[in-house]
Design an enzyme around this catalytic site. Structure first.
Site, short mmCIF file in Angstrom:
data_model
loop_
_atom_site.label_atom_id
_atom_site.label_comp_id
_atom_site.label_asym_id
_atom_site.label_seq_id
_atom_site.Cartn_x
_atom_site.Cartn_y
_atom_site.Cartn_z
CG HIS A 1 7.84 -0.70 -2.48
ND1 HIS A 1 6.73 -0.92 -3.26
CD2 HIS A 1 8.09 -1.89 -1.87
CE1 HIS A 1 6.33 -2.18 -3.13
NE2 HIS A 1 7.14 -2.78 -2.29
CG ASP B 1 1.09 -3.29 3.26
OD1 ASP B 1 1.64 -2.39 3.93
OD2 ASP B 1 1.62 -3.81 2.25
CE LYS C 1 4.45 -1.76 1.20
NZ LYS C 1 3.13 -2.25 0.76
CE1 TYR D 1 3.27 -4.69 -3.61
CE2 TYR D 1 1.48 -4.48 -2.04
CZ TYR D 1 2.81 -4.69 -2.30
OH TYR D 1 3.68 -4.90 -1.27
#
Length: 278
Positions: free
Chosen positions: A112, A49, A79, A54
């Site tokens: 998100h 995930d 996301k 990120y």
């Protein structure tokens, strides 16, 4: 039902989603990230995930390719970030994520956070990606019941997953019930409350009973509540430990005792007052 590391949850469109996956938030060192993700896949994890926020989508793709595991056997989620939301913007953000990952499709694509002005259009774009078979499942993250109700009122394809902060200090029972009633699978992020529960006396006691760590007890609690769960770690030993939760079963009494730890206490933001302006 006997659970294993290969156990899956059947989403409402028939797609099988692994019940335990690796969360990769804050994995920022490229070499360390690839090592951790590759180790997880070799241990037997079959879900990763990530998110555009990120900054490690490239490493996720690299890890899948170098693991020796077939792409179709790894369930990859990413996301769309808040600043990229909206219909056209989401489609462009998806293309960028797909390029960074080096894939030609994604297993699951999520909004998100529910940005007030754009989350409906964002989900509409996700529906289009689903219709075009660029993603295998649709979903959202950090959506309260009211956000889901707005989507369900207009969606052609209802979300298959809602990824939310969830742990024994924040059990989100009402939201989980609503999702269950609407065939929306729930994924737990921050499942260990960012480590804040690892010294909880009752969890230590239950862990001693089963010969398991508090972290393993918590992960097993998620699984027995029919949640999919994505604990994060960059340490191969901890990644392996988090997966060693399939050789015991918590009793009904222990499950209830863990449920009773709920304080409706968040370690992350509440979607109702989260600042989206960044």
């Amino acid at each position: 039902m006997t659970l294993t590391l290969q156990s899956t949850r059947t989403l409402h469109n028939g797609v099988e989603m692994p019940r335990l996956g690796l969360g990769v938030y804050k994995m920022t060192n490229p070499e360390e990230s690839v090592e951790a993700m590759t180790s997880a896949l070799q241990i037997g994890y079959r879900a990763i995930d990530t998110a555009s926020l990120y900054g490690n989508e490239k490493e996720v793709g690299e890890s899948v390719r170098t693991s020796g595991i077939k792409r179709e056997d790894v369930f990859v989620t990413t996301k769309v970030w808040n600043s990229d939301q909206g219909y056209d913007q989401t489609l462009r953000a998806f293309e960028k994520s797909l390029e960074l990952l080096g894939f030609d499709y994604l297993d699951l694509y999520l909004t998100h956070w529910p940005v007030k002005e754009t989350f409906m259009e964002t989900y509409r774009a996700i529906e289009r990606l689903y219709d075009e078979k660029l993603i295998r499942a649709t979903g959202v993250s950090n959506h309260h019941q009211k956000h889901l109700e707005e989507i369900l009122a207009k969606a052609n394809v209802k979300p298959m997953v809602n990824q939310i902060e969830l742990n024994p200090r924040l059990t989100q029972y009402d939201l989980r019930t609503f999702c269950g009633d609407n065939q929306i699978a729930v994924t737990s992020w921050s499942p260990l409350a960012r480590g804040g529960l690892l010294n909880e006396p009752s969890l230590v006691r239950i862990g001693n009973k089963y010969g398991k760590s508090p972290a393993q007890i918590i992960i097993r609690w998620h699984l027995q509540h029919d949640l999919t769960v994505i604990p994060k770690s960059v340490t191969p030993e901890r990644i392996a430990e988090n997966a060693d939760v399939f050789n015991f079963k918590l009793s009904f009494e222990d499950m209830k005792n863990i449920d009773s730890l709920n304080l409706n206490e968040r370690t992350g933001a509440n979607p109702d007052n989260f600042s989206f302006n960044f």
